[in-house]
Design a protein around this motif. Structure first.
Motif, mmCIF file in Angstrom:
data_model
loop_
_atom_site.group_PDB
_atom_site.id
_atom_site.type_symbol
_atom_site.label_atom_id
_atom_site.label_comp_id
_atom_site.label_asym_id
_atom_site.label_seq_id
_atom_site.Cartn_x
_atom_site.Cartn_y
_atom_site.Cartn_z
ATOM 1 N N GLY A 1 -12.072 10.198 -24.537
ATOM 2 C CA GLY A 1 -11.594 8.937 -23.983
ATOM 3 C C GLY A 1 -11.313 9.043 -22.494
ATOM 4 N N GLU A 2 -10.768 10.185 -22.088
ATOM 5 C CA GLU A 2 -10.471 10.392 -20.668
ATOM 6 C C GLU A 2 -11.746 10.585 -19.865
ATOM 7 O OE1 GLU A 2 -7.991 13.545 -17.837
ATOM 8 O OE2 GLU A 2 -7.658 13.500 -19.994
ATOM 9 N N LEU A 3 -12.702 11.363 -20.404
ATOM 10 C CA LEU A 3 -13.950 11.631 -19.686
ATOM 11 C C LEU A 3 -14.788 10.370 -19.512
ATOM 12 C CD1 LEU A 3 -15.028 15.020 -21.307
ATOM 13 C CD2 LEU A 3 -14.368 14.652 -18.923
ATOM 14 N N LEU A 4 -14.862 9.557 -20.553
ATOM 15 C CA LEU A 4 -15.676 8.344 -20.500
ATOM 16 C C LEU A 4 -14.897 7.145 -19.983
ATOM 17 C CD1 LEU A 4 -17.707 8.608 -23.834
ATOM 18 C CD2 LEU A 4 -18.330 9.397 -21.553
ATOM 19 N N LYS A 5 -13.601 7.340 -19.723
ATOM 20 C CA LYS A 5 -12.731 6.282 -19.195
ATOM 21 C C LYS A 5 -12.803 5.027 -20.065
ATOM 22 C CE LYS A 5 -13.269 8.009 -14.478
ATOM 23 N NZ LYS A 5 -12.048 8.797 -14.533
ATOM 24 N N ARG A 6 -12.708 5.243 -21.372
ATOM 25 C CA ARG A 6 -12.762 4.118 -22.298
ATOM 26 C C ARG A 6 -11.451 3.325 -22.265
ATOM 27 N NH1 ARG A 6 -17.950 3.550 -23.530
ATOM 28 N NH2 ARG A 6 -17.388 2.344 -25.378
ATOM 29 N N LYS A 7 -11.545 2.060 -22.549
ATOM 30 C CA LYS A 7 -10.380 1.181 -22.607
ATOM 31 C C LYS A 7 -10.282 0.599 -24.022
ATOM 32 C CE LYS A 7 -9.210 1.687 -18.384
ATOM 33 N NZ LYS A 7 -7.948 2.348 -18.073
ATOM 34 N N PRO A 8 -9.734 1.367 -24.968
ATOM 35 C CA PRO A 8 -9.809 0.954 -26.364
ATOM 36 C C PRO A 8 -8.966 -0.244 -26.748
ATOM 37 C CG PRO A 8 -8.506 2.937 -26.141
ATOM 38 C CD PRO A 8 -9.072 2.657 -24.804
ATOM 39 N N ASP A 9 -7.835 -0.465 -26.105
ATOM 40 C CA ASP A 9 -6.915 -1.498 -26.576
ATOM 41 C C ASP A 9 -7.392 -2.913 -26.240
ATOM 42 O OD1 ASP A 9 -4.224 0.719 -25.773
ATOM 43 O OD2 ASP A 9 -5.214 0.410 -27.689
ATOM 44 N N ASN A 10 -7.353 -3.268 -24.933
ATOM 45 C CA ASN A 10 -7.747 -4.617 -24.544
ATOM 46 C C ASN A 10 -9.223 -4.876 -24.836
ATOM 47 O OD1 ASN A 10 -5.164 -5.201 -23.608
ATOM 48 N ND2 ASN A 10 -5.606 -4.498 -21.537
ATOM 49 N N ALA A 11 -10.061 -3.902 -24.559
ATOM 50 C CA ALA A 11 -11.500 -4.080 -24.786
ATOM 51 C C ALA A 11 -11.797 -4.286 -26.268
ATOM 52 C CB ALA A 11 -12.270 -2.873 -24.247
ATOM 53 N N ALA A 12 -11.114 -3.544 -27.124
ATOM 54 C CA ALA A 12 -11.336 -3.675 -28.568
ATOM 55 C C ALA A 12 -10.925 -5.067 -29.050
ATOM 56 C CB ALA A 12 -10.545 -2.608 -29.322
ATOM 57 N N TYR A 13 -9.821 -5.562 -28.524
ATOM 58 C CA TYR A 13 -9.358 -6.897 -28.916
ATOM 59 C C TYR A 13 -10.376 -7.954 -28.492
ATOM 60 C CZ TYR A 13 -6.327 -10.952 -29.514
ATOM 61 O OH TYR A 13 -5.813 -12.150 -29.919
ATOM 62 N N ILE A 14 -10.835 -7.854 -27.258
ATOM 63 C CA ILE A 14 -11.803 -8.826 -26.729
ATOM 64 C C ILE A 14 -13.101 -8.787 -27.533
ATOM 65 C CG2 ILE A 14 -13.258 -9.373 -24.732
ATOM 66 C CD1 ILE A 14 -10.899 -8.340 -22.976
ATOM 67 N N ALA A 15 -13.592 -7.585 -27.818
ATOM 68 C CA ALA A 15 -14.842 -7.452 -28.582
ATOM 69 C C ALA A 15 -14.692 -8.024 -29.985
ATOM 70 C CB ALA A 15 -15.249 -5.982 -28.642
ATOM 71 N N ARG A 16 -13.566 -7.740 -30.620
ATOM 72 C CA ARG A 16 -13.334 -8.221 -31.984
ATOM 73 C C ARG A 16 -13.263 -9.748 -32.031
ATOM 74 N NH1 ARG A 16 -9.408 -5.335 -32.762
ATOM 75 N NH2 ARG A 16 -7.628 -6.737 -32.574
ATOM 76 N N LYS A 17 -12.538 -10.361 -31.079
ATOM 77 C CA LYS A 17 -12.425 -11.821 -31.055
ATOM 78 C C LYS A 17 -13.777 -12.461 -30.730
ATOM 79 C CE LYS A 17 -9.179 -13.989 -31.393
ATOM 80 N NZ LYS A 17 -8.567 -14.637 -32.585
ATOM 81 N N THR A 18 -14.533 -11.812 -29.854
ATOM 82 C CA THR A 18 -15.857 -12.333 -29.497
ATOM 83 C C THR A 18 -16.780 -12.348 -30.714
ATOM 84 O OG1 THR A 18 -15.628 -11.516 -27.219
ATOM 85 C CG2 THR A 18 -17.855 -12.008 -27.986
ATOM 86 N N MET A 19 -16.739 -11.277 -31.499
ATOM 87 C CA MET A 19 -17.560 -11.205 -32.716
ATOM 88 C C MET A 19 -17.116 -12.247 -33.734
ATOM 89 S SD MET A 19 -17.987 -7.076 -33.234
ATOM 90 C CE MET A 19 -18.847 -7.293 -34.792
#
Length: 231
Positions: free
Chosen positions: A136-154
């Protein structure tokens, strides 16, 4: 005859091994005797085979946990990205694959615990957790906000026909725009996600008109205006 033979020798080049005369029918470096009867191409194909073996294992673990295919695709995409990072070479690839599956689940908001992943793999929760944090640190992932946005978009069906990676990339980009401390350009997100600039822009523009509905609740009032005229 001797003159002709000497001219011919001057035209002949040496291979990597100074004791072997160049033969245009052979390509690549000379055989490395330390590898036995195998050559470099065999070694490389073996490494690639190991990677695909891990990706198949990830798919099998996901099937046992009823994890959707879209998450499996993201997990394997992350795994291939991690394999290209120099500091991760030589690490346990099975652990990396399992951690990527856990990270993909988190990004999609799919509730799978470390204990569940341990049950379908040979890894301990400590191992998976350590690799998860490192990746997560190496790829600089943003799991929290990004996951919420992706889930609502789907859920709202805003990007039907778009690939999972395009959706995740656009969601990460949208998430970084509402985070004052970590702004990232489209170019940076594209490099991390491995999608085309045009694909990210098109997916992002489909999501922006409904920003008020797909952003995390705490940002809807203050940040929705950022997406009225998407750039």
């Amino acid at each position: 005859v001797l003159f002709t033979f000497s001219v011919h020798l001057r035209k002949v080049k040496k291979s990597y091994d100074k004791n072997i005369i160049y033969d245009p029918s052979r390509v690549g470096p000379p055989i490395n005797m330390s590898l036995g009867e195998s050559n470099l191409s065999t070694y490389m194909s073996g490494e690639t085979e190991n990677k695909y073996g891990v990706m198949n294992d990830v798919r099998e673990m996901a099937a046992r946990l009823n994890i959707p295919e879209v998450i499996v695709d993201l997990a394997n995409h992350l795994f291939m990205q991690v394999c290209q990072i120099k500091c991760m070479r030589g690490n346990n690839m099975c652990c990396i694959g399992t951690a990527c599956l856990y990270l993909a689940c988190r990004e999609h908001g799919v509730p799978r615990t470390l204990k569940e992943l341990c049950a379908v793999s040979d890894m301990s929760s400590k191992q998976i957790g350590r690799y998860y944090r490192q990746i997560g640190e190496l790829l600089k992932r943003k799991p929290d906000n990004a996951a919420y946005i992706a889930r609502k978009t789907m859920q709202m069906g805003l990007v039907c026909g778009r690939g999972a990676i395009a959706l995740i990339a656009a969601s990460i980009y949208m998430a970084t725009k509402i985070c004052e401390s970590d702004k990232r350009s489209q170019k940076e997100i594209v490099a991390i996600a491995g999608v085309a600039d045009a694909t990210l822009r098109q997916t992002y523009k489909l999501m922006c008109p409904r920003a008020k509905h797909i952003l995390p609740p705490q940002y809807r009032a203050s940040k929705s205006a950022l997406f009225i005229c998407p750039k």
